[in-house]
Motif scaffolding. Structure first.
Motif, mmCIF file in Angstrom:
data_model
loop_
_atom_site.group_PDB
_atom_site.id
_atom_site.type_symbol
_atom_site.label_atom_id
_atom_site.label_comp_id
_atom_site.label_asym_id
_atom_site.label_seq_id
_atom_site.Cartn_x
_atom_site.Cartn_y
_atom_site.Cartn_z
ATOM 1 N N ARG A 1 -0.653 -9.461 7.577
ATOM 2 C CA ARG A 1 -1.574 -10.016 6.585
ATOM 3 C C ARG A 1 -2.932 -10.348 7.200
ATOM 4 O O ARG A 1 -3.974 -10.066 6.628
ATOM 5 C CB ARG A 1 -0.969 -11.296 5.982
ATOM 6 N N THR A 2 -2.904 -10.948 8.381
ATOM 7 C CA THR A 2 -4.135 -11.329 9.073
ATOM 8 C C THR A 2 -4.969 -10.095 9.413
ATOM 9 O O THR A 2 -6.188 -10.094 9.226
ATOM 10 C CB THR A 2 -3.811 -12.112 10.364
ATOM 11 N N ARG B 1 2.755 -13.731 10.284
ATOM 12 C CA ARG B 1 1.582 -13.428 9.460
ATOM 13 C C ARG B 1 0.666 -12.345 10.003
ATOM 14 O O ARG B 1 -0.418 -12.140 9.478
ATOM 15 C CB ARG B 1 0.766 -14.701 9.281
#
Length: 147
Positions: A66-67, A63
């Motif tokens: 996205r983070t 992730r």
């Protein structure tokens, strides 16, 4: 004060997991005044601090991009930190415990830059011990003066 020797090290571990400098400075002073053992304090802080940083690293494998895009702060720092980590990954991880504003960014960048997990984990625990030793040693002397 009877709870301090029993639960103090757990409190240090948990505080170091999140950030911990203030608690670690306080714990070092308590070591200097004889209320806590400096060796156990360093071990608890190093493990807690390293575990906190490693959670970001391991969570980031899937992730991270996205983070980074969701966080204004991370988006701002990511290009500079990424360039540094790609060039100086080992040094970046070793210094990350001392870079409070970048402690989340560096593990994320290391994960997204493809640093091997074993390498990151080893460097993280070494950094945790250096960080904990530094703050305990520095504040230990304050505790001795207060005792």
């Amino acid at each position: 004060m009877r709870l301090l020797p029993k639960y103090g090290y757990l409190a240090i571990l948990l505080a170091a997991f999140w950030e911990g400098e203030i608690i670690l400075i306080t714990a070092g002073a308590l070591c200097g005044s004889g209320l806590l053992d400096w060796r156990l304090t360093i071990i608890a802080a190093a493990i807690g601090g390293s575990a906190g940083d490693q959670i970001y690293f391991y969570a980031a494998h899937e992730r991270a991009a996205r983070t980074i895009q969701k966080s204004k702060r991370l988006r701002k720092w990511y290009p500079k930190v990424s360039k540094f980590v790609l060039r100086h990954g080992t040094v970046a991880v070793l210094l990350s415990r001392f870079a409070a504003g970048l402690r989340i960014t560096i593990p994320l960048v290391c994960a997204t830059a493809g640093m091997p997990a074993r390498k990151y984990s080893l460097l993280s625990i070494i950094s945790g011990f250096a960080w904990a030793s530094f703050w305990v040693a520095l504040s230990y002397h304050v505790g001795q003066q207060l005792h």
